[in-house]
Design a protein around this motif. Structure first.
Motif, short mmCIF file in Angstrom:
data_model
loop_
_atom_site.label_atom_id
_atom_site.label_comp_id
_atom_site.label_asym_id
_atom_site.label_seq_id
_atom_site.Cartn_x
_atom_site.Cartn_y
_atom_site.Cartn_z
N HIS A 22 0.86 -1.19 0.00
CA HIS A 22 0.00 0.00 0.00
C HIS A 22 0.89 1.25 0.00
O HIS A 22 1.43 1.64 1.03
N GLU A 79 -6.36 2.27 -4.79
CA GLU A 79 -7.12 2.38 -3.55
C GLU A 79 -8.41 3.13 -3.87
O GLU A 79 -8.38 4.31 -4.22
N VAL A 92 -8.40 -1.31 -1.04
CA VAL A 92 -7.27 -1.50 -1.96
C VAL A 92 -7.58 -2.66 -2.89
O VAL A 92 -8.02 -3.72 -2.44
N ALA A 205 -8.74 -1.49 3.38
CA ALA A 205 -7.58 -0.69 3.77
C ALA A 205 -7.70 -0.24 5.23
O ALA A 205 -8.81 -0.01 5.72
N SER A 236 -1.22 -1.50 9.11
CA SER A 236 -1.08 -0.34 8.23
C SER A 236 -0.16 0.65 8.93
O SER A 236 -0.56 1.30 9.91
N ASP A 263 1.14 2.61 3.66
CA ASP A 263 0.35 3.76 3.21
C ASP A 263 1.27 4.98 3.06
O ASP A 263 0.91 6.10 3.40
#
Ligand SMILES: [Zn+2]
Ligand SMILES: [Zn+2]
Length: 299
Positions: A22, A79, A92, A205, A236, A263
């Motif tokens: 991500h 995303e 995502v 996500a 994340s 992220d």
């Protein structure tokens, strides 16, 4: 990169895993070009990466070329912004075959929605004193890419209306504020359907960052799985270890694969490609062992 570079189950030391699924580039609201992002991933020791810009795969060709040059395995992704039960939920899509089928039209609709949303945010921010809001946000973006709330936040700071980005979100752009325009995104189930129909894996996500209670998060995970979603980001970036263990149980109950990503948006913050908290060894199987991804990630 041989598949054995990635473990088939989590061993409890995932902070050192060479994979990040991500990340954002200048194709959406990231600061680095796709090429520069790939180069940074290489420097950081990653072997596998997904580029997951907001509602677009336009950075993928450049990233793919750079990844081939650097010897990294690149997984195309995006995303998607969606709506579920009054909340703005990010999904995502990990897309080994790129955008196909209804996802192609879906992305066009997302771009249109983003344009309309930017116009609406601008209209609302003009009412709180940001003159020429759209042009100012565009100036902050510095390119023709779709505008997002961070561009408006930077415009508010540049105009001296708020001292910093955090205050811009707190006063004008965060949940429930004037610039929080969310009615234009597709339903969660619809967006998940696009990803699945394109041969991809839908990943919920950052489930801990949607501002939901545990119970509500459970309902979201139920709805997501019922719509065909296959995985969720167990980790994340950096997050509390107890929260991770609790989320891990919620994924186990629903047999969702575990994904992970930083992220990452821009250098200089506390996150870099590959930076994230450890995954507990009790976690559900890693998303890269999903049948739809195992082949491409083994290349
Ligand atoms: Zn997100
Ligand atoms: Zn993101």
């Amino acid at each position: 990169m041989p598949m054995n570079a990635l473990p088939v189950r989590f061993e409890g030391n995932s902070a050192s895993l060479p994979i990040d699924l991500h990340m954002h580039s200048t194709a959406s609201d990231g600061a680095l070009s796709p090429e520069a992002l790939v180069a940074l991933c290489k420097v950081r020791g990653l072997t596998h990466m997904a580029l997951t810009d907001h509602d677009t795969l336009s950075g993928v060709p450049a990233a793919r070329e750079a990844a081939e040059r650097e010897g990294l395995c690149l997984l195309p992704g995006t995303e998607l912004s969606t709506r579920w039960s009054g909340h703005n939920i990010h999904v995502v899509g990990l897309l080994p075959e790129g955008a196909r089928g209804p996802l192609v039209e879906g992305l066009v609709a997302q771009a249109e929605a983003r344009k309309k949303r930017a116009a609406k945010i601008a209209e609302r921010l003009e009412k709180v004193g940001l003159v020429d809001a759209l042009a100012r946000a565009r100036e902050q973006a510095g390119s023709e890419r779709p505008l997002g709330r961070p561009d408006f936040a930077r415009a508010l700071v540049a105009a001296g209306l708020v001292p910093d980005m955090a205050m811009a979100f707190k006063k004008h752009l965060g949940a429930g504020k004037a610039g929080d325009v969310k009615s234009l995104w597709p339903a969660l189930a619809e967006a998940v359907g696009w990803i699945v129909a394109a041969g991809g894996v839908a990943v919920l996500a950052h489930p801990l960052r949607h501002g939901l209670t545990r119970r509500k998060r459970g309902l979201l995970l139920d709805a997501f799985r019922d719509a065909g979603g296959q995985a969720a980001e167990l980790v994340s970036g950096f997050q509390n270890a107890d929260a991770t263990r609790d989320l891990s149980r919620q994924l186990q109950e629903r047999e969702l694969y575990a994904s992970l990503g930083s992220d990452f948006h821009f250098p200089g913050g506390h996150l870099a490609p590959g930076s994230m908290s450890p995954v507990p060894r009790t976690a559900t199987p890693p998303v890269w062992t999903h049948p739809r991804l195992a082949a491409i990630l083994a290349l």
